[in-house]
Design a protein around this motif. Structure first.
Motif, PDB file in Angstrom:
ATOM      1  N   VAL A  82       7.451  13.842   0.412  1.00 57.77           N
ATOM      2  CA  VAL A  82       5.316  13.625   1.084  1.00 57.77           C
ATOM      3  C   VAL A  82       4.875  14.361  -0.420  1.00 57.77           C
ATOM      4  N   ARG A  83       4.325  14.070  -1.287  1.00 56.58           N
ATOM      5  CA  ARG A  83       3.768  14.453  -2.722  1.00 56.58           C
ATOM      6  C   ARG A  83       2.852  15.249  -2.383  1.00 56.58           C
ATOM      7  N   ILE A  84       2.711  16.181  -2.911  1.00 53.58           N
ATOM      8  CA  ILE A  84       2.143  17.411  -1.952  1.00 53.58           C
ATOM      9  C   ILE A  84       1.323  18.167  -3.175  1.00 53.58           C
ATOM     10  N   GLY A  85       0.170  18.094  -4.390  1.00 50.39           N
ATOM     11  CA  GLY A  85      -0.962  18.910  -4.756  1.00 50.39           C
ATOM     12  C   GLY A  85      -1.330  19.901  -4.829  1.00 50.39           C
ATOM     13  N   THR A  86      -2.955  18.841  -4.233  1.00 52.34           N
ATOM     14  CA  THR A  86      -3.300  21.059  -4.063  1.00 52.34           C
ATOM     15  C   THR A  86      -3.332  21.436  -3.054  1.00 52.34           C
ATOM     16  N   ALA A  87      -2.920  21.148  -2.223  1.00 50.61           N
ATOM     17  CA  ALA A  87      -3.070  21.445  -0.841  1.00 50.61           C
ATOM     18  C   ALA A  87      -1.935  22.459  -1.008  1.00 50.61           C
ATOM     19  N   LEU A 117      10.584   3.113  -0.882  1.00 53.00           N
ATOM     20  CA  LEU A 117       9.658   2.496  -1.730  1.00 53.00           C
ATOM     21  C   LEU A 117       8.554   3.936  -1.854  1.00 53.00           C
ATOM     22  N   MET A 118       8.217   3.412  -2.773  1.00 58.26           N
ATOM     23  CA  MET A 118       6.617   4.452  -2.517  1.00 58.26           C
ATOM     24  C   MET A 118       5.360   3.999  -2.880  1.00 58.26           C
ATOM     25  N   THR A 119       4.047   4.106  -1.770  1.00 61.14           N
ATOM     26  CA  THR A 119       3.156   4.045  -2.264  1.00 61.14           C
ATOM     27  C   THR A 119       1.701   4.536  -2.068  1.00 61.14           C
ATOM     28  N   MET A 120       1.038   4.394  -2.926  1.00 59.31           N
ATOM     29  CA  MET A 120      -0.446   5.484  -3.120  1.00 59.31           C
ATOM     30  C   MET A 120      -1.362   4.942  -1.661  1.00 59.31           C
ATOM     31  N   ALA A 121      -2.282   5.187  -0.824  1.00 63.24           N
ATOM     32  CA  ALA A 121      -3.119   4.900  -0.296  1.00 63.24           C
ATOM     33  C   ALA A 121      -4.584   4.617  -1.117  1.00 63.24           C
ATOM     34  N   LEU A 177       9.757  11.799 -10.818  1.00 63.90           N
ATOM     35  CA  LEU A 177       8.789  11.066 -12.031  1.00 63.90           C
ATOM     36  C   LEU A 177       8.352  10.465 -11.018  1.00 63.90           C
ATOM     37  N   ILE A 178       6.777  10.598 -11.275  1.00 65.19           N
ATOM     38  CA  ILE A 178       6.295   9.605  -9.821  1.00 65.19           C
ATOM     39  C   ILE A 178       4.701   8.984 -10.251  1.00 65.19           C
ATOM     40  N   GLY A 179       4.324   8.861 -11.947  1.00 63.08           N
ATOM     41  CA  GLY A 179       3.355   8.228 -12.357  1.00 63.08           C
ATOM     42  C   GLY A 179       4.045   6.920 -13.262  1.00 63.08           C
ATOM     43  N   ASP A 205      -7.284  23.648  -5.697  1.00 63.68           N
ATOM     44  CA  ASP A 205      -7.896  22.275  -6.531  1.00 63.68           C
ATOM     45  C   ASP A 205      -7.687  22.006  -7.487  1.00 63.68           C
ATOM     46  N   ARG A 206      -7.547  21.041  -8.350  1.00 62.83           N
ATOM     47  CA  ARG A 206      -7.363  20.784  -9.983  1.00 62.83           C
ATOM     48  C   ARG A 206      -8.253  20.564 -11.078  1.00 62.83           C
ATOM     49  N   GLN A 207      -8.536  21.305 -12.260  1.00 60.79           N
ATOM     50  CA  GLN A 207      -9.570  21.639 -12.741  1.00 60.79           C
ATOM     51  C   GLN A 207      -9.971  20.370 -12.512  1.00 60.79           C
ATOM     52  N   GLU A 214       5.825  15.113 -11.552  1.00 58.65           N
ATOM     53  CA  GLU A 214       4.570  15.009 -12.155  1.00 58.65           C
ATOM     54  C   GLU A 214       4.442  13.715 -12.726  1.00 58.65           C
ATOM     55  N   ASN A 215       3.183  13.229 -13.399  1.00 58.26           N
ATOM     56  CA  ASN A 215       3.091  11.979 -13.232  1.00 58.26           C
ATOM     57  C   ASN A 215       3.388  11.151 -14.922  1.00 58.26           C
ATOM     58  N   ARG A 216       3.253  12.399 -15.885  1.00 60.90           N
ATOM     59  CA  ARG A 216       2.979  12.169 -17.242  1.00 60.90           C
ATOM     60  C   ARG A 216       4.720  13.032 -18.001  1.00 60.90           C
ATOM     61  N   ALA A 235       6.417  19.280  -4.622  1.00 62.73           N
ATOM     62  CA  ALA A 235       5.265  19.334  -4.787  1.00 62.73           C
ATOM     63  C   ALA A 235       4.699  19.067  -6.550  1.00 62.73           C
ATOM     64  N   VAL A 236       3.779  18.690  -6.334  1.00 62.65           N
ATOM     65  CA  VAL A 236       3.200  18.179  -7.274  1.00 62.65           C
ATOM     66  C   VAL A 236       2.822  18.968  -8.249  1.00 62.65           C
ATOM     67  N   SER A 237       3.144  18.867  -9.248  1.00 61.53           N
ATOM     68  CA  SER A 237       2.565  20.240 -10.357  1.00 61.53           C
ATOM     69  C   SER A 237       2.038  20.079 -11.539  1.00 61.53           C
ATOM     70  N   LYS A 238       1.589  18.943 -11.253  1.00 59.62           N
ATOM     71  CA  LYS A 238       0.746  18.424 -12.988  1.00 59.62           C
ATOM     72  C   LYS A 238      -0.305  18.987 -12.982  1.00 59.62           C
ATOM     73  N   THR A 239      -1.134  19.972 -14.212  1.00 62.82           N
ATOM     74  CA  THR A 239      -1.433  20.191 -14.640  1.00 62.82           C
ATOM     75  C   THR A 239      -1.703  21.607 -14.519  1.00 62.82           C
ATOM     76  N   GLY A 259       2.219   9.767   1.150  1.00 63.49           N
ATOM     77  CA  GLY A 259       1.540  10.766   1.886  1.00 63.49           C
ATOM     78  C   GLY A 259       0.989  11.758   0.713  1.00 63.49           C
ATOM     79  N   MET A 260      -0.296  12.265   0.538  1.00 62.88           N
ATOM     80  CA  MET A 260      -0.627  13.781  -0.448  1.00 62.88           C
ATOM     81  C   MET A 260      -1.527  14.502   0.348  1.00 62.88           C
ATOM     82  N   SER A 261      -2.044  15.504  -0.283  1.00 62.67           N
ATOM     83  CA  SER A 261      -2.829  16.296   0.215  1.00 62.67           C
ATOM     84  C   SER A 261      -3.424  15.645   1.274  1.00 62.67           C
ATOM     85  N   GLY A 262      -4.231  14.884   1.643  1.00 64.03           N
ATOM     86  CA  GLY A 262      -5.334  14.900   2.542  1.00 64.03           C
ATOM     87  C   GLY A 262      -4.505  13.652   3.549  1.00 64.03           C
TER      88      GLY A 262
HETATM   89  C1  PLP Z   1      -1.372  14.201  -8.466  1.00 65.90           C
HETATM   90  C2  PLP Z   1      -0.863  12.996  -7.327  1.00 65.90           C
HETATM   91  C3  PLP Z   1      -0.120  13.407  -5.587  1.00 65.90           C
HETATM   92  C4  PLP Z   1      -0.820  14.601  -5.670  1.00 65.90           C
HETATM   93  O1  PLP Z   1      -2.521  14.886  -5.435  1.00 65.90           O
HETATM   94  P1  PLP Z   1      -2.615  16.001  -4.177  1.00 65.90           P
HETATM   95  O2  PLP Z   1      -4.178  15.304  -3.451  1.00 65.90           O
HETATM   96  O3  PLP Z   1      -3.643  16.845  -5.242  1.00 65.90           O
HETATM   97  O4  PLP Z   1      -1.941  16.333  -2.877  1.00 65.90           O
HETATM   98  C5  PLP Z   1       0.417  12.757  -5.218  1.00 65.90           C
HETATM   99  N1  PLP Z   1       0.769  10.938  -5.857  1.00 65.90           N
HETATM  100  C6  PLP Z   1       0.419  11.102  -7.156  1.00 65.90           C
HETATM  101  C7  PLP Z   1       1.292   9.782  -7.385  1.00 65.90           C
HETATM  102  C8  PLP Z   1      -0.206  11.493  -7.788  1.00 65.90           C
HETATM  103  O5  PLP Z   1      -0.013  11.811  -9.251  1.00 65.90           O
END
Ligand code: PLP
Length: 246
Positions: free
Chosen positions: A235-240, A176-180, A94-96, A244-246, A73-75, A50-54, A219-222
């Motif tokens: 899987v790193r899921i925040g908004t789902a 390994l980790m990646t962001m699409a 730590l994902i950031g 939504d984040r502000q 968290e990313n920071r 659960a990505v809990s940033k913000t 993999g993230m929310s989308g």
């Molecule tokens: C914010 C963040 C996510 C989560 O994003 P959502 O679209 O809210 O699920 C996943 N990975 C990283 C590295 C992020 O910074």
């Protein structure tokens, strides 16, 4: 790393008390189960972070109560604020991106660092982990899409980085980790996730010391369903989960 993702894994799938978060979690669990089935994988091989940033501590405690055990968290600064209230009741990721001057704090709080992307960071992780007398667990972040805006080692630079890290005494690569690239269409992420899995398979054949490929963080929310189909274990899921984040 069984100790991180062990016995409580998956327990929250049974929890639903009518709040919006548990409902979101139930839906996510179902989506993961279906994606796992489609790719003949076991649902239990996928852990939700659960990505809990913000998000506030109160919001985070609600998802912990619903059975989530892994937080991302990313920071560092924000991680510190939450860690001081939640601490070791959760497993922290730590994902950031990580600056070398924050490695000490990162290792005090994070159980897994997803963002190793350069030799100098590996050197500092090794030095600080050595001082602590405790190996550190990391994922190597790969910039598969090769976007300037993204962190991560290039696909072409991955092998050299892994060879460098494998000579470190205190650094343990777990995967390994990646962001699409950002997109409204989940399918556009598939080739990037598939490439990450193939890179992990190629890495396994090298049999480098201190380098294991047990985890693919993608993999993230989308796009987490596509990521699970392509082999994601984290899987790193925040908004789902939180909205939504502000
Ligand atoms: C914010 C963040 C996510 C989560 O994003 P959502 O679209 O809210 O699920 C996943 N990975 C990283 C590295 C992020 O910074």
């Amino acid at each position: 790393m069984e100790f991180l993702f062990g016995e409580r894994k998956g327990s929250w799938i049974l929890v639903s008390n009518g709040n919006s978060s548990p409902n979101n979690l139930a839906r996510i669990t179902e989506t993961i189960a279906e994606a796992a089935l489609r790719s003949r994988r076991s649902q239990g091989d996928v852990t939700v972070i659960a990505v809990s940033k913000t998000r506030t501590v109160k919001e985070i405690k609600a998802v912990l109560a619903a059975g989530i055990t892994n937080l991302g968290e990313n920071r560092i600064q924000e991680l510190k604020e939450k860690w001081s209230e939640i601490g070791k009741t959760a497993t922290w990721h730590l994902i950031g991106s990580l600056q070398t001057n924050k490695v000490k704090q990162a290792l005090e709080m994070a159980d897994l660092i997803h963002s190793l992307d350069r030799p100098a960071l590996a050197d500092e992780l090794d030095r600080v982990a050595g001082l602590r007398g405790k190996p550190c667990q990391v994922l190597v972040q790969v910039n598969v899409s090769n976007e300037n805006s993204k962190h991560g080692v290039s696909v072409n630079g991955l092998r050299a980085l892994l060879e460098h890290v494998s000579q470190k005494e205190w650094v343990r690569v777990q995967g390994l980790m990646t962001m699409a690239p950002f997109s409204d269409e989940p399918e556009t992420a598939r080739p990037y996730f598939r490439t990450l899995r193939e890179l992990a398979e190629q890495t396994r054949t090298l049999a480098l010391p201190n380098v294991e490929m047990r985890h693919l963080s993608m993999g993230m929310s989308g796009d987490f369903a596509v990521a699970v189909e392509e082999g994601a274990t984290l899987v790193r899921i925040g908004t789902a989960i939180f909205g939504d984040r502000q």
